[in-house]
Design an enzyme around this catalytic site. Sequence first.
Site, short mmCIF file in Angstrom:
data_model
loop_
_atom_site.label_atom_id
_atom_site.label_comp_id
_atom_site.label_asym_id
_atom_site.label_seq_id
_atom_site.Cartn_x
_atom_site.Cartn_y
_atom_site.Cartn_z
N CYS A 131 -2.36 -5.14 -21.11
CA CYS A 131 -1.92 -3.82 -21.62
C CYS A 131 -2.47 -3.57 -23.02
CB CYS A 131 -0.41 -3.72 -21.59
SG CYS A 131 0.23 -3.59 -19.91
N CYS A 181 2.17 -3.20 -15.18
CA CYS A 181 3.17 -3.12 -16.25
C CYS A 181 3.49 -1.66 -16.59
CB CYS A 181 2.63 -3.77 -17.52
SG CYS A 181 2.39 -5.53 -17.41
N ASN A 193 7.55 -0.71 -15.00
CA ASN A 193 6.79 -1.73 -14.27
C ASN A 193 7.02 -1.58 -12.77
OD1 ASN A 193 9.44 -2.67 -14.96
ND2 ASN A 193 8.87 -4.79 -14.55
N ILE A 194 5.94 -1.83 -12.02
CA ILE A 194 5.98 -1.68 -10.56
C ILE A 194 5.46 -2.96 -9.94
CG2 ILE A 194 5.24 -0.31 -8.58
CD1 ILE A 194 4.82 2.07 -10.51
N GLU A 195 6.37 -3.75 -9.40
CA GLU A 195 6.01 -5.02 -8.78
C GLU A 195 5.82 -4.82 -7.28
OE1 GLU A 195 9.14 -7.73 -9.96
OE2 GLU A 195 8.45 -7.69 -12.06
N CYS A 214 1.80 -7.08 -22.84
CA CYS A 214 1.00 -8.24 -22.42
C CYS A 214 -0.46 -8.04 -22.83
CB CYS A 214 1.13 -8.46 -20.91
SG CYS A 214 0.07 -7.37 -19.93
N GLU A 231 3.48 -0.17 -19.42
CA GLU A 231 2.54 0.46 -20.37
C GLU A 231 1.34 1.04 -19.64
OE1 GLU A 231 3.96 -2.50 -20.50
OE2 GLU A 231 4.18 -3.24 -22.54
N1 THU Z 1 5.96 -6.31 -17.99
C1 THU Z 1 5.75 -5.03 -18.39
O1 THU Z 1 5.91 -4.08 -17.61
N2 THU Z 1 5.36 -4.83 -19.67
C2 THU Z 1 5.31 -5.80 -20.63
O2 THU Z 1 5.04 -5.49 -21.77
C3 THU Z 1 5.59 -7.20 -20.27
C4 THU Z 1 5.74 -7.47 -18.82
C5 THU Z 1 6.46 -6.53 -16.62
C6 THU Z 1 5.52 -7.11 -15.64
C7 THU Z 1 6.47 -7.73 -14.64
O3 THU Z 1 6.89 -6.74 -13.71
C8 THU Z 1 7.67 -8.14 -15.45
O4 THU Z 1 7.57 -7.42 -16.67
C9 THU Z 1 7.75 -9.61 -15.75
O5 THU Z 1 6.56 -10.07 -16.28
#
Ligand code: THU
Length: 130
Positions: free
Chosen positions: A90, A54, A43-45, A87, A56
């Site tokens: 995804c 996310c 995941n890259i925020e 989510c 995925e």
């Molecule tokens: N996130 C994912 O990367 N994949 C998932 O299946 C669920 C959520 C990430 C998004 C965000 O960076 C963090 O988890 C919290 O929601």
Amino acid sequence: MHDYEALIAAARKSRENAHAAYSNFRVGAALRATSGRIFGGCNIENATYGLTVCAERVAIFKAISEGERGFDAVAVVTDADSLTPPCGACRQLLWEFCGDVPVILANYKGKTETEAMRDLFPKPFDASNL
Ligand code: THU
């Protein structure tokens, strides 16, 4: 081939690169292509929060942009006690690019579970609706 250990290991490795400075919730994912290649993602925020991508979808975009088509399994790894499913956004993309593949959920306590995409994403909107 149902040996998912390499796929889980790749998801764990990608998770090390997660940029989760805001949620502190680190996720790793990995896709196995029918060619045998494995593509990882984390995941890259960012400071807007909303533009987060996310793990995925990062894995999907990496694979597709490398010309890969056709996948037979996906793994998602976090260190949460209850396993982390993809989510909604995804699931839409996993369905589009991977179809009804097994989704292997795993954590760091040795817990794993496999769900079929058709169960995670019933009644999808997809190309068959157009
Ligand atoms: N996130 C994912 O990367 N994949 C998932 O299946 C669920 C959520 C990430 C998004 C965000 O960076 C963090 O988890 C919290 O929601």
